[in-house]
Design an enzyme around this catalytic site. Structure first.
Site, PDB file in Angstrom:
ATOM      1  N   GLN A   1      18.979 -28.523   0.078  1.00  0.00           N
ATOM      2  CA  GLN A   1      19.285 -27.195   0.606  1.00  0.00           C
ATOM      3  C   GLN A   1      18.231 -26.177   0.167  1.00  0.00           C
ATOM      4  OE1 GLN A   1      24.030 -27.890   0.111  1.00  0.00           O
ATOM      5  NE2 GLN A   1      23.518 -25.777   0.581  1.00  0.00           N
TER       6      GLN A   1
ATOM      7  N   GLU B   1      30.446 -18.493   4.756  1.00  0.00           N
ATOM      8  CA  GLU B   1      31.382 -18.850   3.700  1.00  0.00           C
ATOM      9  C   GLU B   1      32.653 -18.024   3.702  1.00  0.00           C
ATOM     10  OE1 GLU B   1      28.295 -18.409   1.048  1.00  0.00           O
ATOM     11  OE2 GLU B   1      27.642 -20.469   1.232  1.00  0.00           O
TER      12      GLU B   1
ATOM     13  N   ARG C   1      30.843 -24.113  -0.112  1.00  0.00           N
ATOM     14  CA  ARG C   1      30.992 -23.146   0.970  1.00  0.00           C
ATOM     15  C   ARG C   1      31.377 -21.781   0.422  1.00  0.00           C
ATOM     16  NH1 ARG C   1      32.136 -24.815   6.944  1.00  0.00           N
ATOM     17  NH2 ARG C   1      31.425 -22.909   7.854  1.00  0.00           N
ATOM     18  N   CYS C   2      30.594 -21.342  -0.531  1.00  0.00           N
ATOM     19  CA  CYS C   2      30.980 -20.168  -1.292  1.00  0.00           C
ATOM     20  C   CYS C   2      29.729 -19.617  -1.932  1.00  0.00           C
ATOM     21  CB  CYS C   2      31.986 -20.637  -2.337  1.00  0.00           C
ATOM     22  SG  CYS C   2      32.059 -19.709  -3.863  1.00  0.00           S
TER      23      CYS C   2
END
Ligand code: FES
Ligand code: FES
Lengths: 805, 164
Positions: free
Chosen positions: A236, A759, A383-384
């Site tokens: 990522q 997110e 996802r944060c």
């Protein structure tokens, strides 16, 4: 002159710029099976690597015997810590300032830890050889509970023995990592001690895992002739990987090329640097051949990146009228065997200090203690944006608990305490400056859309019917108003391993009026190739369809910190707009020259520059692009290119208001989501179709976490949820349809006002689903029960409350 | 290591022959011997459906079958459903309705959906949801996948009617 005329509208529409639901350019290859993911990469002579992993959670490694494995035809090498030690690669730095064993160095600290790396001609031989490596272990006492760990004599990290100072300040115990404090402790205690009302509650936000559908993997290829190392991997943050690999291997950074090909979902799992990456690189150097390593699902769930695992205790105080006066939050954070959390350096508990949420809370205090245990390392933002999910869960539960304490409606309590529109930019008690928001408008819109009063009435009737024995289902109304903090971040306080968290975009306009733009980020499904072209189309007046977006190859893309924490749009998106503006500024000079007027006498109009007051005299961007390559313009260099490195002045603060209506069967514990209404405000909307898709996906991951998904351990430290049989991933059958809505409150400091959205639905969704479960049982006295609310746990709750009697 | 066997498959209309160990999973045989990399591996324990192919007329998770068991079979993968000049209606509708994000589940999902619409050309929403419950998607939340499949069904039915 800038009035919208039909002709002008049409020109704007042709660009497919900001705000349109442009179809995705990525889809052609994905729908035809032509994506290019790491495991699709096949290089000539490529070998396969596989790990021998520890079956024990805590043990001494007495010996590793590789003889039998090496004797198997097709096995090329077996690496252990001893082989890596001369290179200094048996340990590696973590993103959190700790270090982590690449291969077990004398002991193992969690089940599934990497002990030896087998390299063979194909994946089957490698798997056979893994079975042939004989490892002798001596079991040690296992600590899976952070509170026990802080009391225990057992030293988990012997390598740190005697070190009282860690990367984030003093360590209080040999299993303690750090204490992180924010806010005013004395002041907060005083306020709480003297308050009209105080509610106290403890909650556990369980350990879970991002579990993207594609696991982690890499293909490393060392070209011994040219001294160049190429690594393809599920990264990522490819640029950060290049820098880290250079620092730990000593290979000069220009000799390393890192490529993130298509990535099959990330959700935080692919931010970290894992032993598999390092071992593939070493194996390729040692064998002189390319080496592929791809973890299987069980390895993924057991070893590469858990999320959450926060034990949180809160105190919240209020006046008799319900105005919140203070908030106290204490967290014990289980980080596993190594502190490998992926947070900006100065934030060992991420942005947990956003835990005052959407509310105007004058005084607050937060303290977080990080603790080592015999569990896998990780602590990623699933996802944060860096622990925001934990923070929002905490405050949204505390609000509910306070409502119970005060016998108030939880929606009313929220409304009384929202930060008001005119208070922005708002300075929070724990140190953030919220950029913009209009919480009341969003909240009221949702309350009306779902007919909140009507729902409460129906719920009350249901409770009565239940008491009369006419129904066995209860109804829960879950509420949540969240404020996110994304777009990390300003270089003055955000860095990872010393690398400032800016991002970048480089644009080249081709002579015929098409373009390529490269960014420091990398899409994992968010559709960057589609949306970033839209930002540019609007900025530079060339059609999005004529703009190629490229990311993920460190040899060609400008340096950036990658994609996670919803930072792509706030940071790289801003860089894109700024680079576009540089192009436009030069284009203006070219246009003026071509039109034989002064620079200031032309103005930008959708896809062209026109002479002010004489719109029939214009040069289109396409014409300008060509001119930049074929005209000698006095004072201007040929060509049309720009680059921008964007250091955001502040974070962005998306927000949203969610309502979940749930029916719960008291006898089976099965919850059924009847309705989910999600209003999101992510500022300026680049592509509504993609935003909506992100919201559906994030809510589904929220449903999973709230209602069943967890990484669970037994007392020996065995992972009980190592396959998709035990680890809950919802299927189409379990997922509802969501209703989406929005308001638009642009970010005042972002060039196009966008805030990021990927997110939000996860951050806001988890408390919303959880609050719905709690709310269903509120009339029967439930205050707090921990997630995940799977059928069994819900049944137990009902049972405890005497609803089966 | 076991002795290799001679495997014959008909994949996407083409006869393919190669040597493989009988214990190799069909998914790896397709991906590594035949370079058919559309079907993916998401779990290799039959839970996720990323590896879905059509084998002798049925949806099969190709990580659940040894290549020896598949010998002689007729297989369709995502690569055989359409081509750039003539996309399958499902491929078009997944794009149209944003039925994919990272794309990792997509080949399996579309392959399964194609079979589902053959089995049941007029599915209800619930039937679609049930029919693809063997295929996990981590990105989309399914809502747009369901929409894509229902839209494809409508389009295929309309085309059939028009042809009559
Ligand atoms: S890889 Fe076959 S079902 Fe997951
Ligand atoms: S699109 Fe990513 S798993 Fe389905």
């Amino acid at each position: 002159m800038n009035d919208m005329t039909p002709e002008r509208d049409e020109r704007a529409a042709n660009l497919k710029g900001l705000g349109c639901s442009r179809k995705r350019v990525e889809d052609a290859r994905f729908t035809q099976g032509k994506g290019n993911y790491v495991d699709d990469i096949k290089l000539p002579g490529m070998l396969h690597g596989d790990f021998v992993r520890s079956p024990y959670a805590h043990a001494r490694v007495v010996s590793v015997d590789k003889e039998a494995a090496l004797a198997l035809p097709g096995v090329v090498a077996v690496l252990t810590a001893e082989d890596l030690a001369p290179l200094g690669l048996h340990w590696m730095p973590t993103l959190a300032g700790d270090k982590q064993m690449v291969l077990a160095d004398g002991k193992v600290l969690f089940q599934g830890q990497e002990v030896a790396f087998v390299v063979a001609e194909d994946r089957y031989i490698a798997a056979d050889a893994v079975e042939l490596v004989e490892v002798e272990y001596e079991e040690l006492p296992v600590l899976t509970d952070p509170f026990e760990a802080l009391k225990s004599d057992v030293v988990l990290r012997e390598d740190l023995a005697g070190q009282t100072e860690g990367a984030h300040g003093p360590r209080k115990h040999h299993n303690h990592i750090f204490t992180w404090e924010q806010g005013d402790e004395t002041g907060t205690n005083q306020v709480i001690d003297n308050a009209d009302v105080v509610a106290t509650e403890s909650m556990y936000y369980h350990r879970t895992h991002p579990c993207p559908l594609e696991t982690c993997g890499a293909v490393a290829s060392m070209d011994a002739v040219n001294g160049k190392l190429t690594i393809y991997g599920t990264f990522q943050a490819p640029h950060a990987v290049r820098t880290v690999v250079s620092l730990i291997s000593g290979i000069e950074e220009h000799n390393i090329r890192v490529v993130s090909p298509d990535i099959g979902g990330g959700f935080g799992n692919k931010v970290g640097v894992y032993p598999g990456y390092v071992c593939s690189v070493v194996a390729s150097i040692v064998t002189g051949r390319p080496v592929k390593w791809v973890e299987d699902r069980m390895e993924n769930l057991m070893s590469t990146a858990f999320a959450r695992d926060y034990w949180m205790t809160g105190k919240i105080s209020a006046t008799k009228e319900g105005k919140i006066t203070g908030l106290h939050c204490q967290v014990t954070a289980d980080h596993g065997g190594f502190d490998a959390c992926a947070d900006p350096t100065k934030f060992p508990a991420g942005f947990m200090n956003i835990c005052t949420g959407s509310y105007d809370i004058p005084t607050a205090y937060l303290s977080v203690d990080g603790v080592y245990t015999n569990k896998a390392p990780g602590g990623v933002s699933y996802r944060c944006s860096f622990r925001v999910t934990e923070a929002v869960y905490f405050i949204e539960r505390m609000i509910e608990v306070l409502a119970i304490e005060m016998d108030m409606d939880a929606a009313d309590l929220r409304r009384i305490n929202f930060i008001k529109k005119e208070q922005f930019p708002y300075q929070s008690a724990l140190g953030w400056e919220y950029d913009s928001g209009d919480y009341h408008r969003a909240w009221d819109k949702v309350m009306e859309a779902v007919d909140y009063k009507g729902l409460r009435k129906e719920q009350a009737e249901r409770v009565e019917a239940f008491k009369r024995g006419e129904t066995r289902t209860l109804m829960g109304i879950g509420l949540c108003h969240f404020t996110e903090i994304v777009g990390a971040g300003p270089v003055k306080n955000c860095d990872i391993l010393g690398l400032g968290m800016f991002d970048s975009c480089e644009i080249r306009i081709h002579p015929t009026g098409s373009a390529i733009a490269r960014l420091g980020t990398i899409s994992q499904g968010q559709g960057h190739a589609t949306t970033f072209a839209q930002i540019l189309a609007t900025e530079i007046g060339l059609p999005a369809d004529s703009i190629t977006i490229e990311e993920g190859d460190t040899d060609t893309a400008p340096y950036g910190l990658g994609t996670y924490g919803s930072r792509s749009t706030p940071v790289a998106g801003a860089a894109t707009a700024m680079a576009g503006r540089k192009i436009r500024a030069k284009a203006q000079m070219i246009a003026a020259y071509l039109l034989e007027v002064h620079d200031n006498d032309v103005e930008f109009d959708v896809d062209r520059f026109v002479v002010k007051g004489a719109p029939e005299r214009f040069k289109t961007m396409k014409e300008i692009a060509f001119a930049s390559y074929n005209q000698a313009i006095p004072g201007l260099e040929p060509g049309l290119e720009a680059v921008s490195y964007y250091d955001p002045p502040n974070m962005t603060y998306p927000f949203g208001a969610y309502v979940c209506v749930m029916d719960i069967d008291v006898d089976t514990g099965v919850p059924e989501v009847r309705r989910f209404y999600a209003l999101d405000d992510c500022g300026t909307r680049i592509n509504p179709m993609i935003i909506e898709g992100q919201i559906h996906g994030g809510l589904t991951e929220a449903l999973a976490v709230a209602l069943g998904q967890e990484i669970a351990y037994d007392e020996q430290g065995n992972v009980k949820t190592g396959t998709l049989m035990d680890f809950f991933l919802p299927t189409a059958w379990e997922v509802p349809n969501y209703e989406t809505d929005h308001t638009v409150t642009p970010s005042p400091h972002h060039p196009i006002g966008a805030k990021g959205v990927g997110e939000s639905p996860h951050v806001g969704g988890v408390p919303c689903f959880s609050n719905a479960v709690h709310d269903a049982f509120r009339p029967f006295g439930l205050r707090q029960t921990n997630m995940p609310h799977d059928h069994w746990r819900i049944w137990q709750t009902a049972n405890r409350l005497g609803l089966h009697d | 290591m076991t002795d290799k066997m001679h495997v014959k498959l008909k994949v996407n209309g083409e006869n393919r022959e190669f040597l493989a160990e009988p214990r190799e999973l069909l998914i790896y045989a397709l991906r590594e011997h035949l370079n058919i990399t559309g079907p993916h591996v998401g779990c290799d324990t039959s839970h996720c459906g990323a590896c879905t192919v059509t084998l002798n007329g049925k949806s099969v998770k190709s990580c659940t079958m040894f290549v020896a068991q598949a010998n002689g079979a007729e297989i369709t993968t995502i690569e055989g459903l359409g081509n750039p000049a003539a996309l399958h209606v499902l491929q078009e509708n997944f794009r149209e309705h944003h039925g994919l994000q990272c794309g990792f589940c997509t080949p399996g999902m579309i392959t399964r959906a194609a079979k589902l619409l053959e089995e049941n050309p007029n599915p209800t929403e619930a039937e679609v949801r049930f029919g693809i419950a063997g295929n996990i998607c981590r990105c989309t939340g399914y809502q747009n996948i369901v929409k894509s499949i229902l839209a494809a069904a409508d389009e295929m039915n309309a085309a059939k009617e028009a042809a009559q």
